[in-house]
Design a protein around this motif. Structure first.
Motif, PDB file in Angstrom:
ATOM      1  N   TRP A 144       0.841  -1.192   0.000  1.00 16.90           N
ATOM      2  CA  TRP A 144       0.000   0.000   0.000  1.00 16.90           C
ATOM      3  C   TRP A 144       0.876   1.241   0.000  1.00 16.90           C
ATOM      4  N   ALA A 149       0.853   5.827  -0.746  1.00 16.39           N
ATOM      5  CA  ALA A 149       0.288   7.058  -0.197  1.00 16.39           C
ATOM      6  C   ALA A 149      -1.109   7.332  -0.743  1.00 16.39           C
ATOM      7  N   VAL A 150      -1.844   8.146  -0.006  1.00 22.58           N
ATOM      8  CA  VAL A 150      -3.117   8.685  -0.488  1.00 22.58           C
ATOM      9  C   VAL A 150      -2.809   9.921  -1.323  1.00 22.58           C
ATOM     10  N   ARG A 151      -3.383   9.986  -2.529  1.00 18.29           N
ATOM     11  CA  ARG A 151      -3.103  11.077  -3.458  1.00 18.29           C
ATOM     12  C   ARG A 151      -4.410  11.665  -3.967  1.00 18.29           C
ATOM     13  N   ARG A 152      -4.279  12.694  -4.793  1.00 18.72           N
ATOM     14  CA  ARG A 152      -5.442  13.258  -5.472  1.00 18.72           C
ATOM     15  C   ARG A 152      -5.252  13.106  -6.975  1.00 18.72           C
ATOM     16  N   SER A 198      -9.803  11.777  -4.064  1.00 15.31           N
ATOM     17  CA  SER A 198      -8.816  11.104  -3.225  1.00 15.31           C
ATOM     18  C   SER A 198      -8.693   9.640  -3.638  1.00 15.31           C
ATOM     19  N   CYS A 199      -7.445   9.158  -3.747  1.00 18.49           N
ATOM     20  CA  CYS A 199      -7.239   7.751  -4.093  1.00 18.49           C
ATOM     21  C   CYS A 199      -6.039   7.201  -3.328  1.00 18.49           C
ATOM     22  N   ARG A 200      -6.069   5.899  -3.092  1.00 21.40           N
ATOM     23  CA  ARG A 200      -5.010   5.214  -2.355  1.00 21.40           C
ATOM     24  C   ARG A 200      -4.214   4.351  -3.324  1.00 21.40           C
ATOM     25  N   THR A 201      -2.899   4.485  -3.289  1.00 19.72           N
ATOM     26  CA  THR A 201      -2.033   3.755  -4.210  1.00 19.72           C
ATOM     27  C   THR A 201      -1.758   2.345  -3.695  1.00 19.72           C
ATOM     28  N   CYS A 234      -3.966   3.586  -8.452  1.00 16.14           N
ATOM     29  CA  CYS A 234      -4.504   4.504  -7.446  1.00 16.14           C
ATOM     30  C   CYS A 234      -6.025   4.370  -7.463  1.00 16.14           C
ATOM     31  N   ASP A 259      -9.815   5.059  -6.127  1.00 16.13           N
ATOM     32  CA  ASP A 259     -10.697   6.046  -5.515  1.00 16.13           C
ATOM     33  C   ASP A 259     -11.191   5.541  -4.157  1.00 16.13           C
ATOM     34  N   THR A 260     -10.985   6.331  -3.106  1.00 16.96           N
ATOM     35  CA  THR A 260     -11.331   5.888  -1.758  1.00 16.96           C
ATOM     36  C   THR A 260     -12.839   5.853  -1.520  1.00 16.96           C
TER      37      THR A 260
END
Length: 294
Positions: A96, A98-101, A106-109, A125, A127-128
């Motif tokens: 897992w 970082a959380v990015r935009r 917002s999405c989690r890689t 990535c 979408d959360t």
């Protein structure tokens, strides 16, 4: 993630990159009647349009006045296809990030790192809020990006009118080609004596893709993340004279996609997949026809 790609209603614009080539597409997607419906329209270069109605795909090229209609397997048009239990695969490490935009969301890689050199890495990535993949990358062993899909805008929808997916009205002069339906393959003698570690034969089927519409046998091989297609057709020497003397075949590459063509037992064999060249070679080396000799 795969369920979100199929069953969410959404629209957006994404950029698709392989090597130095960039293309932009507009997509609108819906799920109703128990199946996926999708419309993809190119936003640069000659206009191209793809309509997906369940298992039927229609390719429209207005500039060439060409329409191709074919059947497909049940998978989304977006370039993210993997089994739901890939997280348990012994052939990849899941990490897992970082959380990015991306596209204002917002999405989690997550990173799928292969444990050997037989497959490519994937960086996705997600979408959360909805589990949609907002960005996906395919990377080689040196960490170089071979292929990327990136949403620049994305909006989830409550519903999409069915008329959105109506076929385009064709003017005079269009040629329409209907490729034959996919059928389970009859016994032909082609089989794999061995496959690269982690890869399994998923299915064998016949498709009308060959010269003059003759039947082509397609064998699908996958490790749960990458799928490789092996197409086998009777050798048509007048159409492909170079292959008749190609003792070792030849490779082509487009982004993460490797394509290999060769001849075996008087047949033309074409292997296509987002895997390294060595994996393609190993798949071909394990292929044989019990009714012929190489």
């Amino acid at each position: 993630m795969m369920q979100a790609i199929q069953r969410l209603d959404y629209k957006g614009v994404f950029v698709y990159q392989n090597d130095a080539h960039l293309s932009t597409l507009r997509v609108i997607h819906a799920w109703y009647g128990g199946q996926a419906h999708e419309r993809l329209v190119s936003q640069d270069g000659p206009r191209r349009e793809v309509l997906i109605d369940g298992n039927t795909v229609t390719y429209v090229r207005p500039g060439e006045k060409s329409v191709v209609i074919m059947r497909r397997s049940k998978h989304p048009a977006l370039p993210v296809t993997m089994s739901e239990d890939v997280w348990k695969s012994p052939y990849y490490r899941l990490r897992w990030g970082a959380v990015r935009r991306v596209a204002g969301m917002s999405c989690r890689t997550i990173v799928l790192q292969p444990r050997d050199t037989l497959r490519y890495a994937r960086r996705i990535c997600i979408d959360t809020a909805h589990d949609l993949p907002l960005e996906t990358e395919v990377l080689n062993a040196r960490g170089e990006v071979l292929e990327r899909m990136l949403f620049t805008s994305l909006q989830t929808l409550q519903s999409v009118p069915a008329a959105t997916f109506a076929p385009p009205v064709l003017t005079a002069g269009y040629t329409i080609k209907r490729l034959q339906d996919i059928h389970p393959a009859t016994a032909s003698g082609w089989h794999f004596s061995a496959l690269p570690e982690g890869f399994k034969l998923l299915k064998v089927r016949n498709r009308g893709l060959g010269v003059n519409g003759q039947q082509v046998e397609q064998m699908l091989v996958s490790d749960g993340v990458s799928t490789v297609s092996v197409f086998i057709a009777p050798l048509m020497a007048p159409h492909r004279p170079a292959l008749a003397n190609a003792a070792h075949g030849y490779f082509m590459r487009n982004g993460a996609l490797n394509v290999y063509s060769t001849t075996l037992a008087n047949h033309e064999v074409t292997v296509i997949g987002e895997v390294p060249r060595q994996t393609i070679r190993d798949i071909v080396n394990g292929l044989s026809d019990q009714s012929h000799t190489r």
